[in-house]
Every structure is written in structure tokens, then in C-alpha cells.
Design an enzyme around this catalytic site. Structure first.
Site, PDB file in Angstrom:
ATOM      1  N   LYS A 181       5.986   4.657 -42.576  1.00  0.00           N
ATOM      2  CA  LYS A 181       6.432   3.272 -42.722  1.00  0.00           C
ATOM      3  C   LYS A 181       5.411   2.436 -43.532  1.00  0.00           C
ATOM      4  O   LYS A 181       4.292   2.880 -43.775  1.00  0.00           O
ATOM      5  CB  LYS A 181       6.655   2.634 -41.344  1.00  0.00           C
ATOM      6  CG  LYS A 181       7.593   3.435 -40.425  1.00  0.00           C
ATOM      7  CD  LYS A 181       9.026   3.503 -40.948  1.00  0.00           C
ATOM      8  CE  LYS A 181      10.056   3.682 -39.872  1.00  0.00           C
ATOM      9  NZ  LYS A 181      10.696   4.996 -39.733  1.00  0.00           N
TER      10      LYS A 181
HETATM   11  C1  LIG Z   1      11.532   5.107 -38.233  1.00  0.00           C
HETATM   12  C2  LIG Z   1      12.703   4.484 -37.579  1.00  0.00           C
HETATM   13  C3  LIG Z   1      12.880   4.513 -36.189  1.00  0.00           C
HETATM   14  C4  LIG Z   1      12.047   5.345 -35.281  1.00  0.00           C
HETATM   15  O1  LIG Z   1      10.721   5.030 -35.265  1.00  0.00           O
HETATM   16  P1  LIG Z   1       9.655   6.069 -34.676  1.00  0.00           P
HETATM   17  O2  LIG Z   1       8.403   5.292 -34.646  1.00  0.00           O
HETATM   18  O3  LIG Z   1       9.617   7.235 -35.610  1.00  0.00           O
HETATM   19  O4  LIG Z   1      10.140   6.465 -33.311  1.00  0.00           O
HETATM   20  C5  LIG Z   1      13.941   3.807 -35.644  1.00  0.00           C
HETATM   21  N1  LIG Z   1      14.801   3.142 -36.417  1.00  0.00           N
HETATM   22  C6  LIG Z   1      14.689   3.107 -37.757  1.00  0.00           C
HETATM   23  C7  LIG Z   1      15.668   2.318 -38.560  1.00  0.00           C
HETATM   24  C8  LIG Z   1      13.649   3.798 -38.372  1.00  0.00           C
HETATM   25  O5  LIG Z   1      13.562   3.801 -39.713  1.00  0.00           O
END
Ligand SMILES: *Cc1c(COP(=O)(O)O)cnc(C)c1O
Length: 359
Positions: A181
Site C-alpha cells: 500500500k
Molecule cells: C489491501 C486491502 C484490504 C486488506 O488489507 P490487509 O492489510 O492486507 O488485510 C482490504 N480491502 C482492500 C480494498 C484492500 O485493498
């Protein structure tokens, strides 16, 4: 190999500086000083008062549903990462899918209202690719029908809507700090709420529902460690610069891709964007598969994101199979291109040339 993304890593020395604080305190986890420090800095950076740092961006969706006593139907978007739908299913609630808008790829407010029943309790929408949903329209619907609003804001770190962090909207907003991210703590996430009572509830949920010998509620283990907080403390001062670098890379793609044959989601003019992803939509799945094969032949691996449309997952209950033609169509044709802050212009040139030759 050129992948869809590449995690930012600081200089090891910078991380080590923060790690020394862990050796000094002797505390590795359980709401330690670095976690508290990171939470404070995140609140300041995002302009929010109540934020809890957690292990990931999925458990916070589950905590959000639990904290708002959601047990029945949740109207949600089919165009998101599978974690959004899975959190609803995991909490034994029923996802009800509202189609997306063909312009911004976010949940279409016009599609929400016809799906509301006496069992509808919440709207769980994703701000896709870092672009805000139609927040005011969703708010109006929620107020009219007495629904809670939860935003999966996993993509929105560093992005604002009408001058406020996108994470500050909704009854609860969640974010992911996963390594892929815009801002990351290797693994991690957060949940943002608006009052100290809810914050206390989430704080208790995060550590098994108890503090020392006082047992308050059900809970789960969503505490993150001092080592993850250390990465966040190194990363946070760099985020603005990384977003500026992303913007530069995006402008290189913008200047090179042939937009006669490629579509992009529109970004709301009220959004100060974080350039979280670079998605493109081709004319058909056939074109997408041709482009992917050509890129792969040159060791370039983009990602079908989001695919499949979540309303078509085969493990959904029969009550969650609403048709969503826009989402089903886009999910077959959308590709997230290689995109990260350190991507060289020559690589953007190479990817763009292959795409333009194959659309
Ligand atoms: C990355 C993501 C998640 C999950 O996040 P994690 O930290 O990997 O559990 C949930 N929703 C969206 C839209 C994402 O892009």
C-alpha cells in the site's frame, strides 16, 4: 521481472534507529511506546482524533461490523478486494451487492436504495484506487434508512476529500498498511472512529476484550508489534514525497498511453489524490488477455485488480448473488499496471509501448 508494485524499503540504518528504542524499552508488543507514538503521529498526519493501529486491514473490517452490532444485511460493492466481502461473510452477515458507477468505479448510490430491506443494517463501501465514493449521497441514504456506514479505505492513505482525510468519513473507516500500500508497516492497518467510547470499545476488541484482570467484551487479537510500528515511524515522514513520486510516474503513463482505446476511472474533483494505483480498462477481455501475454513475454507482470467481480464468487450464499453488470464487465477488462514511486521513466515507456501495440 517488473511486477505491479514494489514495496518501499527505507535505508536499514533508519529502521535500526527505531529498533534501538525497542531494545531500550524491552517491550516487543502489547500497545508499546512505538505503537502509541505511531498512533499519535498518524492522528496528526490524518487530522483525526480517534485511531487504532492494528495487525492488518482485514481484521478492522470485522471489528467494525462487530462494533456497530451488524448481524444481518450489508449493502456493499462488488468491485473491491475480496477482503471486503469476506469480512462480511466471516461475521455471519449477508453481503448484498450494489453495482458500481461506470465513471468512478465506486459503489453507485442509485443502486443502493432499491436493495434496502427491513434487514439492511449497514453500507460497506470501498474508496476504490484511493478515489472517494460519493460520500454525501451515501450519507443521505444512510440517514434516511438509519443505516451505519463503514468505509474500506484501504487504498486512501494520504488522500483527502474536500480538505479532510478520506479516512475521516463514515461511522467507521478502515485502512490497510500492507507492504503493497501507499503507506505501509510491512503488515498493519488501522480503524478510525469519532468518539472516545467507540475508541475504547475498539481498543478492548483489539486485545481479547480485556485489560489486565478486567474483562469487558468479546475480543480478538489485532494488536500490532513494536517492530511494525517502527517501520511506520520511518515511513510516515516519507509519505508525502512518495505520493509526489507516484504522481510523476502517473504523468509519464498519462503522456504515453493511447487513450483512444483505453479508459481510466475519473477521479472526483474534490479529491486530493494519492496515486495509489494505475488501473486501465481495455475494450474487451480479449484485448486485456492479449496485452497481458505481450507484457509477460517481456517479463512484465501487471495484476487483474479487481477480478473477479465479488458478486460472482462461487462460495457466496444464494441471497448474495445480485447481478452487477457494470462491475462484472469492468472486472473482466481492468488491469493495474506496474506502478510504484521508484519506477523509472524508461520502464513506463517500455510498458506503454507494448500496451499501445496491443490494444
Ligand atoms: C489491501 C486491502 C484490504 C486488506 O488489507 P490487509 O492489510 O492486507 O488485510 C482490504 N480491502 C482492500 C480494498 C484492500 O485493498
Amino acid at each position: 521481472m517488473l511486477y505491479v508494485t514494489k514495496s518501499y524499503l527505507p535505508e536499514p540504518e533508519e529502521y535500526y534507529e527505531q529498533l534501538k528504542r525497542i531494545w531500550a524499552s524491552g517491550q516487543l508488543t502489547n500497545d508499546g511506546p512505538l505503537v502509541k507514538d505511531l498512533e499519535k503521529q498518524l492522528q496528526a498526519y490524518l487530522g483525526v482524533e480517534h485511531l487504532k493501529f492494528t495487525t492488518n486491514g482485514t481484521v478492522v473490517l470485522q471489528m467494525a461490523l462487530k462494533a456497530l452490532d451488524i448481524t444481518k444485511e450489508v449493502i456493499t460493492t462488488p468491485f473491491s478486494y475480496v477482503a471486503t466481502t469476506n469480512a462480511i461473510l466471516w461475521e455471519n452477515c449477508t453481503p448484498v451487492f450494489a453495482d458500481i458507477s461506470p465513471d468512478d468505479f465506486n459503489i453507485d448510490p442509485d443502486a443502493i436504495e432499491p436493495l434496502i430491506t427491513e434487514n439492511t443494517q449497514a453500507i460497506l463501501a470501498t474508496h476504490v484506487y484511493g478515489n472517494a465514493c460519493q460520500i454525501e449521497r451515501i450519507e443521505v441514504i444512510a440517514r434516511r434508512y438509519n443505516l451505519k456506514v463503514i468505509y474500506d479505505a484501504a487504498h486512501t492513505f494520504g488522500a483527502s476529500y474536500k480538505g479532510r482525510s478520506i479516512l475521516s468519513y463514515g461511522d467507521l473507516s478502515t485502512c490497510s498498511f500492507h507492504a503493497t500500500k501507499v503507506f505501509h508497516t510491512i503488515e498493519g492497518g488501522c480503524i478510525v472512529c469519532h468518539d472516545p467510547v467507540m475508541e475504547r470499545k475498539l481498543y478492548n476488541y483489539r486485545s481479547f476484550g480485556h485489560r489486565n484482570d478486567d474483562y469487558f467484551s468479546v475480543g480478538i487479537n489485532a494488536k500490532n508489534s513494536e517492530f511494525h510500528a517502527a517501520m511506520g515511524l520511518v515511513m510516515l515522514p516519507k509519505v508525502a514525497g512518495l505520493i509526489a513520486d507516484r504522481k510523476q510516474v502517473a504523468s509519464w503513463y498519462d503522456a504515453r498511453l493511447n487513450f483512444d482505446r483505453i479508459r481510466r476511472p475519473t477521479i472526483s474533483p474534490d479529491v486530493d489524490y494519492n496515486y495509489a494505483y494505475y488501473p486501465v480498462v481495455f475494450e474487451s477481455e480479449t484485448v486485456l488477455l492479449r496485452v497481458m501475454a505481450a507484457l509477460k513475454a517481456d517479463n512484465i507482470i501487471p495484476r487483474r485488480y479487481f477480478y473477479p467481480s465479488l458478486n460472482t464468487l462461487d462460495f457466496l450464499p444464494a441471497t448474495s448473488r445480485q447481478a452487477c453488470p457494470v462491475s462484472e464487465d469492468y472486472s473482466l477488462r481492468v488491469l493495474s499496471l506496474p506502478f510504484h514511486p521508484a519506477l523509472p521513466e524508461a520502464e513506463v515507456e517500455r510498458v506503454s509501448r507494448i500496451i499501445n501495440e496491443n490494444v
